[in-house]
Design an enzyme around this catalytic site. Sequence first.
Site, PDB file in Angstrom:
ATOM      1  N   GLU A  57       0.889  -1.198   0.076  1.00  0.00           N
ATOM      2  CA  GLU A  57      -0.020  -0.102  -0.083  1.00  0.00           C
ATOM      3  C   GLU A  57       0.957   1.236   0.120  1.00  0.00           C
ATOM      4  OE1 GLU A  57      -3.071  -0.387   3.022  1.00  0.00           O
ATOM      5  OE2 GLU A  57      -2.164   1.531   3.790  1.00  0.00           O
ATOM      6  N   TYR A 110       8.121   0.316  -7.161  1.00  0.00           N
ATOM      7  CA  TYR A 110       7.226  -0.561  -7.582  1.00  0.00           C
ATOM      8  C   TYR A 110       6.988  -0.921  -8.720  1.00  0.00           C
ATOM      9  CZ  TYR A 110       6.827   0.482  -2.137  1.00  0.00           C
ATOM     10  OH  TYR A 110       7.093   0.727  -0.867  1.00  0.00           O
TER      11      TYR A 110
HETATM   12  C1  LIG Z   1      11.116   4.481  -1.834  1.00  0.00           C
HETATM   13  C2  LIG Z   1      12.726   4.269  -1.545  1.00  0.00           C
HETATM   14  C3  LIG Z   1      12.748   3.086  -0.706  1.00  0.00           C
HETATM   15  C4  LIG Z   1      13.417   3.934  -2.775  1.00  0.00           C
HETATM   16  O1  LIG Z   1      14.550   3.674  -2.159  1.00  0.00           O
HETATM   17  P1  LIG Z   1      16.239   3.939  -3.311  1.00  0.00           P
HETATM   18  O2  LIG Z   1      17.183   3.335  -2.767  1.00  0.00           O
HETATM   19  O3  LIG Z   1      16.198   5.475  -3.600  1.00  0.00           O
HETATM   20  O4  LIG Z   1      15.637   3.449  -4.582  1.00  0.00           O
HETATM   21  P2  LIG Z   1      16.497   3.079  -5.920  1.00  0.00           P
HETATM   22  O5  LIG Z   1      17.910   3.856  -5.972  1.00  0.00           O
HETATM   23  O6  LIG Z   1      16.770   1.403  -5.607  1.00  0.00           O
HETATM   24  O7  LIG Z   1      15.563   3.230  -7.035  1.00  0.00           O
HETATM   25  C5  LIG Z   1      15.081   2.188  -8.005  1.00  0.00           C
HETATM   26  C6  LIG Z   1      14.338   2.668  -8.932  1.00  0.00           C
HETATM   27  O8  LIG Z   1      13.115   3.481  -8.454  1.00  0.00           O
HETATM   28  C7  LIG Z   1      12.628   4.691  -8.946  1.00  0.00           C
HETATM   29  N1  LIG Z   1      12.947   5.521  -8.101  1.00  0.00           N
HETATM   30  C8  LIG Z   1      13.537   5.536  -6.980  1.00  0.00           C
HETATM   31  N2  LIG Z   1      13.445   7.045  -6.361  1.00  0.00           N
HETATM   32  C9  LIG Z   1      13.083   7.700  -7.233  1.00  0.00           C
HETATM   33  C10 LIG Z   1      12.674   9.249  -7.516  1.00  0.00           C
HETATM   34  N3  LIG Z   1      12.943  10.064  -6.481  1.00  0.00           N
HETATM   35  N4  LIG Z   1      12.142   9.639  -8.502  1.00  0.00           N
HETATM   36  C11 LIG Z   1      11.619   8.883  -9.478  1.00  0.00           C
HETATM   37  N5  LIG Z   1      12.038   7.399  -9.440  1.00  0.00           N
HETATM   38  C12 LIG Z   1      12.589   6.877  -8.490  1.00  0.00           C
HETATM   39  C13 LIG Z   1      13.681   4.509 -10.323  1.00  0.00           C
HETATM   40  O9  LIG Z   1      12.792   3.744 -11.230  1.00  0.00           O
HETATM   41  C14 LIG Z   1      14.848   3.896  -9.692  1.00  0.00           C
HETATM   42  O10 LIG Z   1      15.626   3.371 -10.623  1.00  0.00           O
HETATM   43  P3  LIG Z   1      16.763   4.163 -11.417  1.00  0.00           P
HETATM   44  O11 LIG Z   1      17.481   4.877 -10.476  1.00  0.00           O
HETATM   45  O12 LIG Z   1      17.585   2.920 -12.213  1.00  0.00           O
HETATM   46  O13 LIG Z   1      15.959   5.187 -12.573  1.00  0.00           O
HETATM   47  C15 LIG Z   1      13.306   5.780  -0.689  1.00  0.00           C
HETATM   48  O14 LIG Z   1      12.881   6.830  -1.601  1.00  0.00           O
HETATM   49  C16 LIG Z   1      12.606   5.699   0.697  1.00  0.00           C
HETATM   50  O15 LIG Z   1      13.269   5.222   1.680  1.00  0.00           O
HETATM   51  N6  LIG Z   1      11.721   6.658   0.972  1.00  0.00           N
HETATM   52  C17 LIG Z   1      11.062   7.081   2.255  1.00  0.00           C
HETATM   53  C18 LIG Z   1      10.264   5.780   2.736  1.00  0.00           C
HETATM   54  C19 LIG Z   1       9.133   5.355   1.968  1.00  0.00           C
HETATM   55  O16 LIG Z   1       8.454   6.155   1.259  1.00  0.00           O
HETATM   56  N7  LIG Z   1       9.008   4.085   1.660  1.00  0.00           N
HETATM   57  C20 LIG Z   1       7.863   3.245   0.891  1.00  0.00           C
HETATM   58  C21 LIG Z   1       6.739   3.502   1.757  1.00  0.00           C
HETATM   59  S1  LIG Z   1       5.391   2.748   0.686  1.00  0.00           S
END
Ligand SMILES: CC(C)(COP(=O)(O)OP(=O)(O)OC[C@H]1O[C@@H](n2cnc3c(N)ncnc32)[C@H](O)[C@@H]1OP(=O)(O)O)[C@@H](O)C(=O)NCCC(=O)NCCS
Length: 152
Positions: A106, A118
């Site tokens: 979710e 996702y």
């Molecule tokens: C969501 C979260 C876990 C992503 O972690 P991350 O380590 O930055 O993600 P990744 O670097 O592995 O990114 C994988 C892919 O996700 C997408 N993505 C991640 N962050 C993004 C951003 N800010 N904008 C657009 N796409 C994004 C991209 O497709 C990316 O691939 P790419 O870099 O090759 O384009 C991180 O932003 C986070 O901790 N957010 C706060 C907590 C949260 O909201 N958790 C989810 C609750 S539902």
Amino acid sequence: MSPIIRAVAADDVEDIAHLETICFPDPWSKASISRILETPSSAICVAEKEPQGILGYAITTSVSGEGELERIGVAPACRRTGVGRSLLRYALGQLVQAGVKVVWLEVRRSNESALRLYEREGFELVRVRKGYYPPREDALIMRKLLVPEPAG
Ligand SMILES: CC(C)(COP(=O)(O)OP(=O)(O)OC[C@H]1O[C@@H](n2cnc3c(N)ncnc32)[C@H](O)[C@@H]1OP(=O)(O)O)[C@@H](O)C(=O)NCCC(=O)NCCS
């Protein structure tokens, strides 16, 4: 060097609880994380790199072949470097090994980074819970099939 992804250890709880406070507006406490650690239907994996330590974590649950991604968080300074994707893939791999066939999650409609992650990892939007998060933000319900659905 890339971080390693591994199953949680008891002394990771403090670091995970700290990451909770910087990743989420409603952080889970140290006590809650400790309880999850002792729950057989839950699993936690962490991303670790020296010398920084724990950079991120993912928490899943599984019951009767259905899994749920409960939490995934990465330290802000380490985002967009593939840590979230690695954690998610590891967590899903663990669920497959536990016999899970479908995973649910979710996410807030406004959480673009999570949504993109996702979608990129094969989750599809199944349903919208209108105004689910206060004051009235939609929750998107997504799922990913870990084994193909039988035809017909
Ligand atoms: C969501 C979260 C876990 C992503 O972690 P991350 O380590 O930055 O993600 P990744 O670097 O592995 O990114 C994988 C892919 O996700 C997408 N993505 C991640 N962050 C993004 C951003 N800010 N904008 C657009 N796409 C994004 C991209 O497709 C990316 O691939 P790419 O870099 O090759 O384009 C991180 O932003 C986070 O901790 N957010 C706060 C907590 C949260 O909201 N958790 C989810 C609750 S539902």
